[in-house]
Design a protein around this motif. Sequence first.
Motif, PDB file in Angstrom:
ATOM      1  N   ARG A  16      -0.546  16.421  -2.810  1.00  0.00           N
ATOM      2  CA  ARG A  16      -0.857  15.009  -2.560  1.00  0.00           C
ATOM      3  C   ARG A  16       0.035  14.368  -1.495  1.00  0.00           C
ATOM      4  N   ALA A  17       0.958  15.157  -0.954  1.00  0.00           N
ATOM      5  CA  ALA A  17       1.839  14.657   0.111  1.00  0.00           C
ATOM      6  C   ALA A  17       1.063  14.599   1.429  1.00  0.00           C
ATOM      7  N   GLY A  18       1.670  13.980   2.415  1.00  0.00           N
ATOM      8  CA  GLY A  18       1.043  13.822   3.718  1.00  0.00           C
ATOM      9  C   GLY A  18       1.097  15.074   4.574  1.00  0.00           C
ATOM     10  N   THR A  19       0.369  15.017   5.658  1.00  0.00           N
ATOM     11  CA  THR A  19       0.275  16.138   6.591  1.00  0.00           C
ATOM     12  C   THR A  19       1.636  16.527   7.138  1.00  0.00           C
ATOM     13  N   PHE A  20       2.440  15.554   7.535  1.00  0.00           N
ATOM     14  CA  PHE A  20       3.762  15.842   8.093  1.00  0.00           C
ATOM     15  C   PHE A  20       4.635  16.574   7.080  1.00  0.00           C
ATOM     16  N   PHE A  21       4.588  16.158   5.843  1.00  0.00           N
ATOM     17  CA  PHE A  21       5.335  16.797   4.760  1.00  0.00           C
ATOM     18  C   PHE A  21       4.893  18.255   4.615  1.00  0.00           C
ATOM     19  N   LYS A  55      -4.147   9.687   9.340  1.00  0.00           N
ATOM     20  CA  LYS A  55      -5.213   9.358  10.301  1.00  0.00           C
ATOM     21  C   LYS A  55      -6.401   8.674   9.642  1.00  0.00           C
ATOM     22  N   ASP A  56      -6.644   8.979   8.354  1.00  0.00           N
ATOM     23  CA  ASP A  56      -7.769   8.356   7.651  1.00  0.00           C
ATOM     24  C   ASP A  56      -7.425   6.966   7.105  1.00  0.00           C
ATOM     25  N   GLY A  57      -6.199   6.494   7.367  1.00  0.00           N
ATOM     26  CA  GLY A  57      -5.779   5.169   6.919  1.00  0.00           C
ATOM     27  C   GLY A  57      -5.052   5.159   5.588  1.00  0.00           C
ATOM     28  N   SER A  58      -5.071   6.274   4.869  1.00  0.00           N
ATOM     29  CA  SER A  58      -4.381   6.328   3.578  1.00  0.00           C
ATOM     30  C   SER A  58      -2.875   6.508   3.784  1.00  0.00           C
ATOM     31  N   TRP A  59      -2.110   6.167   2.766  1.00  0.00           N
ATOM     32  CA  TRP A  59      -0.662   6.334   2.789  1.00  0.00           C
ATOM     33  C   TRP A  59      -0.301   7.531   1.924  1.00  0.00           C
ATOM     34  N   LYS A  60       0.502   8.439   2.488  1.00  0.00           N
ATOM     35  CA  LYS A  60       0.946   9.624   1.743  1.00  0.00           C
ATOM     36  C   LYS A  60       2.410   9.878   2.057  1.00  0.00           C
ATOM     37  N   VAL A  61       3.099  10.436   1.081  1.00  0.00           N
ATOM     38  CA  VAL A  61       4.534  10.683   1.232  1.00  0.00           C
ATOM     39  C   VAL A  61       4.775  11.730   2.308  1.00  0.00           C
ATOM     40  N   SER A  62       5.681  11.395   3.236  1.00  0.00           N
ATOM     41  CA  SER A  62       6.035  12.320   4.308  1.00  0.00           C
ATOM     42  C   SER A  62       7.474  12.802   4.175  1.00  0.00           C
ATOM     43  N   GLY A  63       8.243  12.196   3.276  1.00  0.00           N
ATOM     44  CA  GLY A  63       9.622  12.617   3.063  1.00  0.00           C
ATOM     45  C   GLY A  63      10.196  12.110   1.762  1.00  0.00           C
ATOM     46  N   TYR A  64      11.127  12.889   1.208  1.00  0.00           N
ATOM     47  CA  TYR A  64      11.780  12.538  -0.047  1.00  0.00           C
ATOM     48  C   TYR A  64      13.214  13.056   0.007  1.00  0.00           C
ATOM     49  N   PHE A  65      14.145  12.238  -0.452  1.00  0.00           N
ATOM     50  CA  PHE A  65      15.559  12.606  -0.393  1.00  0.00           C
ATOM     51  C   PHE A  65      16.299  11.941  -1.533  1.00  0.00           C
ATOM     52  N   ILE A  66      17.220  12.673  -2.141  1.00  0.00           N
ATOM     53  CA  ILE A  66      18.082  12.106  -3.187  1.00  0.00           C
ATOM     54  C   ILE A  66      19.524  12.206  -2.680  1.00  0.00           C
ATOM     55  N   ARG A  67      20.230  11.106  -2.793  1.00  0.00           N
ATOM     56  CA  ARG A  67      21.637  11.104  -2.396  1.00  0.00           C
ATOM     57  C   ARG A  67      22.436  10.549  -3.562  1.00  0.00           C
ATOM     58  N   GLN A 116       0.828  -1.213   0.000  1.00  0.00           N
ATOM     59  CA  GLN A 116       0.000   0.000   0.000  1.00  0.00           C
ATOM     60  C   GLN A 116       0.860   1.260   0.000  1.00  0.00           C
ATOM     61  N   ALA A 117       1.903   1.268   0.821  1.00  0.00           N
ATOM     62  CA  ALA A 117       2.795   2.422   0.897  1.00  0.00           C
ATOM     63  C   ALA A 117       3.538   2.628  -0.427  1.00  0.00           C
ATOM     64  N   GLN A 118       3.974   1.530  -1.042  1.00  0.00           N
ATOM     65  CA  GLN A 118       4.668   1.617  -2.326  1.00  0.00           C
ATOM     66  C   GLN A 118       3.755   2.171  -3.417  1.00  0.00           C
ATOM     67  N   THR A 119       2.512   1.762  -3.416  1.00  0.00           N
ATOM     68  CA  THR A 119       1.555   2.268  -4.399  1.00  0.00           C
ATOM     69  C   THR A 119       1.436   3.786  -4.281  1.00  0.00           C
ATOM     70  N   ALA A 120       1.335   4.274  -3.055  1.00  0.00           N
ATOM     71  CA  ALA A 120       1.259   5.723  -2.829  1.00  0.00           C
ATOM     72  C   ALA A 120       2.544   6.412  -3.283  1.00  0.00           C
ATOM     73  N   ALA A 121       3.685   5.808  -2.984  1.00  0.00           N
ATOM     74  CA  ALA A 121       4.973   6.396  -3.358  1.00  0.00           C
ATOM     75  C   ALA A 121       5.132   6.467  -4.876  1.00  0.00           C
ATOM     76  N   VAL A 122       4.754   5.411  -5.572  1.00  0.00           N
ATOM     77  CA  VAL A 122       4.888   5.373  -7.030  1.00  0.00           C
ATOM     78  C   VAL A 122       4.015   6.457  -7.676  1.00  0.00           C
ATOM     79  N   ALA A 123       2.787   6.609  -7.207  1.00  0.00           N
ATOM     80  CA  ALA A 123       1.896   7.646  -7.750  1.00  0.00           C
ATOM     81  C   ALA A 123       2.473   9.036  -7.496  1.00  0.00           C
TER      82      ALA A 123
END
Length: 141
Positions: free
Chosen positions: A54-59, A129-141, A31-38
């Motif tokens: 479309r990112a998460g609240t924390f982001f 909180k609603d059960g959905s998965w959303k991106v909270s962080g992104y980093f390129i190294r 589920q988390a991967q599906t959200a990340a890919v989108a």
Amino acid sequence: MKTILTFVAAAFLYSATPSFGADQQTEIIKQAQTAAVAWMALTDAGKYGESWERAGTFFKTGISKNTWETGIRSLRAPLGGVKTRELKSTEYATTLPGAPDGEYVVIRYETQFENKKSAVETITPMREKDGSWKVSGYFIR
């Protein structure tokens, strides 16, 4: 943007893995991967404003939309388009440094861009909180 990047970098340092069945963890990661890919598809297409929306609240509480758009544009433009992206690892965690307790999946890709032969992208979806998965962080190294 430093908040988001610092959060994701800290994800490498520590994570807590809960005890539940392998099937349940596999489904959570899927589920988390599906959200990340989108989300990555938006970012790859240069739709940075939409990726922020479309990112998460924390982001979104860690970085303003305008700052995200400016920062990600300056980060991604010199790299060029994505040539290949290969999944390297996924890790479920409930605790990450600098972030509230919750459910996270730290996803790492080995990515080749037009102008950078080898990079590691880390995308960290969080269960909202609603059960959905959303991106909270992104980093390129």
